[in-house]
Write an enzyme that holds these catalytic residues in place. Structure first.
Site, PDB file in Angstrom:
ATOM      1  N   HIS A  14       0.761  -1.242   0.104  1.00  0.00           N
ATOM      2  CA  HIS A  14      -0.026   0.138   0.077  1.00  0.00           C
ATOM      3  C   HIS A  14       0.894   1.280  -0.062  1.00  0.00           C
ATOM      4  O   HIS A  14       2.149   1.143   0.140  1.00  0.00           O
ATOM      5  CB  HIS A  14      -0.917  -0.008   1.247  1.00  0.00           C
ATOM      6  CG  HIS A  14       0.065   0.066   2.478  1.00  0.00           C
ATOM      7  ND1 HIS A  14       0.551  -1.086   2.936  1.00  0.00           N
ATOM      8  CD2 HIS A  14       0.174   1.293   3.382  1.00  0.00           C
ATOM      9  CE1 HIS A  14       0.895  -0.569   4.151  1.00  0.00           C
ATOM     10  NE2 HIS A  14       0.865   0.754   4.398  1.00  0.00           N
ATOM     11  N   ASP A  23       0.601   4.967   1.966  1.00  0.00           N
ATOM     12  CA  ASP A  23      -0.331   5.503   3.252  1.00  0.00           C
ATOM     13  C   ASP A  23      -1.182   6.388   2.797  1.00  0.00           C
ATOM     14  O   ASP A  23      -0.893   7.450   1.842  1.00  0.00           O
ATOM     15  CB  ASP A  23       0.993   6.125   4.163  1.00  0.00           C
ATOM     16  CG  ASP A  23       1.746   5.083   4.781  1.00  0.00           C
ATOM     17  OD1 ASP A  23       0.950   3.997   5.056  1.00  0.00           O
ATOM     18  OD2 ASP A  23       2.679   5.523   5.424  1.00  0.00           O
ATOM     19  N   HIS A  45       4.843  -0.047   0.156  1.00  0.00           N
ATOM     20  CA  HIS A  45       5.650  -0.841   1.101  1.00  0.00           C
ATOM     21  C   HIS A  45       4.682  -1.574   1.782  1.00  0.00           C
ATOM     22  O   HIS A  45       3.496  -1.832   1.631  1.00  0.00           O
ATOM     23  CB  HIS A  45       6.163   0.124   2.172  1.00  0.00           C
ATOM     24  CG  HIS A  45       5.080   1.098   3.054  1.00  0.00           C
ATOM     25  ND1 HIS A  45       4.255   2.105   2.367  1.00  0.00           N
ATOM     26  CD2 HIS A  45       4.455   0.793   4.067  1.00  0.00           C
ATOM     27  CE1 HIS A  45       3.469   2.704   3.433  1.00  0.00           C
ATOM     28  NE2 HIS A  45       3.449   1.867   4.349  1.00  0.00           N
ATOM     29  N   ARG A  74       5.422   6.190  14.326  1.00  0.00           N
ATOM     30  CA  ARG A  74       5.072   6.432  12.972  1.00  0.00           C
ATOM     31  C   ARG A  74       4.662   8.027  12.831  1.00  0.00           C
ATOM     32  O   ARG A  74       3.770   8.253  13.509  1.00  0.00           O
ATOM     33  CB  ARG A  74       4.317   5.614  12.097  1.00  0.00           C
ATOM     34  CG  ARG A  74       4.338   5.916  10.610  1.00  0.00           C
ATOM     35  CD  ARG A  74       3.234   5.017  10.128  1.00  0.00           C
ATOM     36  NE  ARG A  74       1.753   5.989   9.984  1.00  0.00           N
ATOM     37  CZ  ARG A  74       0.716   5.231   9.557  1.00  0.00           C
ATOM     38  NH1 ARG A  74       0.697   4.158   8.772  1.00  0.00           N
ATOM     39  NH2 ARG A  74      -0.391   5.833   9.604  1.00  0.00           N
TER      40      ARG A  74
END
Length: 296
Positions: free
Chosen positions: A105, A107, A260, A276
């Site tokens: 995907h 983000d 990723h 994150r």
């Protein structure tokens, strides 16, 4: 300060050393980092002992940070900018993010302000595994035939969080009320299948198995064959980089030209704990109209 940049693979990825992110950066160093990031799409800063405040300060050098209102359940208790990806128990309960990212995907492509940069900081990692893979979507596009590129240049595709949660078996373990709220906060959007990078000018495929369900104006059945071909093509070994984490790595990647995947290559008997940050992107894509939603 002059940083050192060492490529890590043929397709993408580089290690950046000669910089201490625990201290404020001058404009010249920040510009060098920006250029390394644009050139390699994924960069890692090893051996950086970062408190959350310093990670946030570094992230703000590259734009406004997301406060994760679309997925508010997994934020750091003291810092809304930090999203916890962890298999530690939280409040005595199993973490809802321990298996995050198990499908390829980009983000927040399911929003109309998809993420520009993601910065993931490694606090704890299992003794074996816990790796993350990346794919170069410039190369995925540029190695297609001219005829297919011409077709794809004109298409939009539907990206949705609902597709991600329904196609990912690990989401079946999450709180259904939280998932329903996430779906309501993030309705499906139409994104260009081919995205032109605003800084490099290169074209990249902008689809993913995790978040792309079908082409706008086509059914899922009609879309399935071509999408599956593109998914498989995009992650050929020669287009990818596999990052083996070390504690205190800070990884920064460009969601406009990469995908990723968090690999399930470790045991949850050992902790994997990440902080994150995501930098909000420029507007991209659009909400589907009523007719398109009905067809979806």
């Amino acid at each position: 300060m002059s940083i050192k940049v060492r490529p890590l693979s043929y397709a993408l990825g580089a290690a950046v050393t000669g910089v201490d992110l625990t201290k404020p950066l001058d404009a010249a160093t920040r510009a060098e980092i920006q250029q390394a990031w644009l050139a390699h799409s994924v960069i890692v800063f090893p051996d950086q002992e970062l408190l959350p405040e310093r990670q946030i300060a570094f992230g703000k050098l590259f734009g406004e940070l997301d406060d994760h209102k679309a997925v508010p359940f997994y934020r750091h208790p003291e810092h809304d900018e930090i999203y916890l990806i962890t298999n530690r128990k939280i409040g005595g309960k199993e973490s809802q993010t321990k298996d995050t990212g198990r499908l390829w995907h980009s983000d927040h492509s399911f929003t109309t302000h998809p993420t520009t940069a993601t910065m993931l900081y490694c606090c704890e990692i299992p003794p074996v595994g816990g790796n993350t893979m990346f794919a170069n979507m410039y190369l995925a596009y540029e190695t297609l035939s001219p005829g297919l590129r011409k077709v794809l240049d004109k298409l939009e595709a539907v990206h949705s969080l609902e597709h991600y949660t329904s196609s990912n078996p690990f989401f079946r373990q999450r709180d259904p009320d939280q998932i329903a709220k996430m779906h309501k906060l993030s309705p499906p959007v139409a994104q260009p299948v081919v995205r032109t990078h605003p800084e490099t000018g290169r074209k990249a495929l902008y689809i993913s198995e995790g978040q792309t369900s079908h082409f706008v104006g086509m059914s899922r059945e009609e879309s399935r064959g071509l999408l599956q071909y593109l998914f498989d093509h995009s992650v050929k070994p020669e287009f990818t980089y596999r990052h083996a984490w070390s504690v205190n790595d800070l990884l920064m990647w460009d969601n406009r030209c990469t995908m990723h995947l968090a690999l399930a290559d470790y045991s949850h008997e050992h902790p994997r704990h990440m902080h994150r940050l995501t930098v909000l992107g420029a507007p991209c894509g659009r909400l589907l109209n009523a007719e398109e939603l009905a067809a979806a």
